[in-house]
Scaffold this active site. Sequence first.
Site, PDB file in Angstrom:
ATOM      1  CE  LYS A   1      -2.363   1.750   3.657  1.00 18.37           C
ATOM      2  NZ  LYS A   1      -2.218   3.215   3.661  1.00 18.37           N
TER       3      LYS A   1
ATOM      4  CG  ASP B   1      -4.833   4.488   1.671  1.00 14.45           C
ATOM      5  OD1 ASP B   1      -5.982   4.900   1.469  1.00 14.45           O
ATOM      6  OD2 ASP B   1      -4.337   4.369   2.809  1.00 14.45           O
TER       7      ASP B   1
ATOM      8  CE  LYS C   1      -7.263   6.692   4.408  1.00 17.39           C
ATOM      9  NZ  LYS C   1      -5.839   6.354   4.299  1.00 17.39           N
TER      10      LYS C   1
ATOM     11  CG  ASP D   1     -11.710  18.367  -4.246  1.00 15.99           C
ATOM     12  OD1 ASP D   1     -12.628  19.207  -4.395  1.00 15.99           O
ATOM     13  OD2 ASP D   1     -10.516  18.687  -4.141  1.00 15.99           O
TER      14      ASP D   1
ATOM     15  CB  THR E   1      -9.397   1.917  11.678  1.00 12.31           C
ATOM     16  OG1 THR E   1      -8.297   2.330  10.878  1.00 12.31           O
ATOM     17  CG2 THR E   1     -10.200   0.903  10.921  1.00 12.31           C
TER      18      THR E   1
ATOM     19  NE  ARG F   1       1.297   2.911  13.141  1.00 11.81           N
ATOM     20  CZ  ARG F   1       0.416   3.724  13.726  1.00 11.81           C
ATOM     21  NH1 ARG F   1       0.842   4.632  14.593  1.00 11.81           N
ATOM     22  NH2 ARG F   1      -0.866   3.639  13.459  1.00 11.81           N
TER      23      ARG F   1
HETATM   24  O1  C5P Z   1       0.487   1.310  11.098  1.00  8.71           O
HETATM   25  P1  C5P Z   1      -0.936   0.880  10.923  1.00  8.71           P
HETATM   26  O2  C5P Z   1      -1.112  -0.639  10.839  1.00  8.71           O
HETATM   27  O3  C5P Z   1      -1.881   1.507  11.916  1.00  8.71           O
HETATM   28  O4  C5P Z   1      -1.321   1.420   9.472  1.00  8.71           O
HETATM   29  C1  C5P Z   1      -2.637   1.381   8.963  1.00  8.71           C
HETATM   30  C2  C5P Z   1      -2.640   1.952   7.577  1.00  8.71           C
HETATM   31  O5  C5P Z   1      -3.984   1.888   7.064  1.00  8.71           O
HETATM   32  C3  C5P Z   1      -2.212   3.412   7.486  1.00  8.71           C
HETATM   33  O6  C5P Z   1      -1.502   3.551   6.256  1.00  8.71           O
HETATM   34  C4  C5P Z   1      -3.517   4.183   7.416  1.00  8.71           C
HETATM   35  O7  C5P Z   1      -3.401   5.352   6.639  1.00  8.71           O
HETATM   36  C5  C5P Z   1      -4.440   3.192   6.713  1.00  8.71           C
HETATM   37  N1  C5P Z   1      -5.870   3.327   6.980  1.00  8.71           N
HETATM   38  C6  C5P Z   1      -6.401   3.219   8.252  1.00  8.71           C
HETATM   39  N2  C5P Z   1      -7.761   3.354   8.450  1.00  8.71           N
HETATM   40  C7  C5P Z   1      -8.582   3.565   7.413  1.00  8.71           C
HETATM   41  C8  C5P Z   1      -8.044   3.657   6.114  1.00  8.71           C
HETATM   42  C9  C5P Z   1      -6.672   3.517   5.942  1.00  8.71           C
HETATM   43  O8  C5P Z   1      -5.669   3.007   9.203  1.00  8.71           O
HETATM   44  N3  C5P Z   1      -9.893   3.613   7.601  1.00  8.71           N
END
Ligand code: C5P
Length: 234
Positions: A34, A61, A63, A66, A121, A213
């Site tokens: 991603k 991603d 998002k 607009d 999330t 992460r």
């Molecule tokens: O590090 P972590 O596992 O929290 O990363 C989650 C990834 O998913 C990040 O790149 C974040 O931008 C993305 N994301 C998210 N929640 C959403 C959509 C995308 O955490 N609803």
Amino acid sequence: MAKDVIIACDFSSKEATLEFLDKFEGCERKPFVKIGMELYYSAGPDMVREIKRRGHKIFLDLKLHDIPNTVRKTMKVLSNLDVDMCNCHAAGTVEMMKAAVEGLTREDGTRPVIIAVTQLTSTSQERMNDELLIGGSLKDVVVKYADNARLAGLDGVVCSPLEAGMVKEACGADFVTVTPGIRFADAAADDQVRITTPAKAREIGSDYIVVGRPVTAAPDPVAAYNRCCEEFLA
Ligand code: C5P
């Protein structure tokens, strides 16, 4: 629907990203990657082309959110990048999401998978109600946004794994659920609120989990990725 683990490459430079991906050279499974805003804004479309050249599938991603005309024209530009998945915010309305699909569809009728972000999330029920002034339960809002995405012709949504089952119930088994907010049972939540483990995400019915992460910051990223695959794809 092919299930897979998507690694969120949330790095701020091309060098850091390629150094990270080098660790996976020679692995049996080529990770689905991603590319989010941080990396795209710093390394641009060349980064997308380079990762694609290395044989990875890509979820871009960005998002988008607009006015419909801007989203349509931006998606048209992105359609030339040959990514496998991209997204926009369902909060932009059905009209905006329809424009996104139109813009993304190439002249020969093909297009990448397109999904909508429902509620991030990191958003809690309280923040949605008190700060955003969106009433009702977060789950109802996620299901409503997912249904709007289905109506607009999108393929699925990004949502918390805790909501994937309800989205499938409302929008059909083929409606794709991509779920970030994944943490190992023995790890910290960071800024995520609505989280679960890879194994639980599989049980609930996610099609794709997005893991950042827990893999990128792990002492051994390949081992952490393999652990995700073992738990999620078992
Ligand atoms: O590090 P972590 O596992 O929290 O990363 C989650 C990834 O998913 C990040 O790149 C974040 O931008 C993305 N994301 C998210 N929640 C959403 C959509 C995308 O955490 N609803």
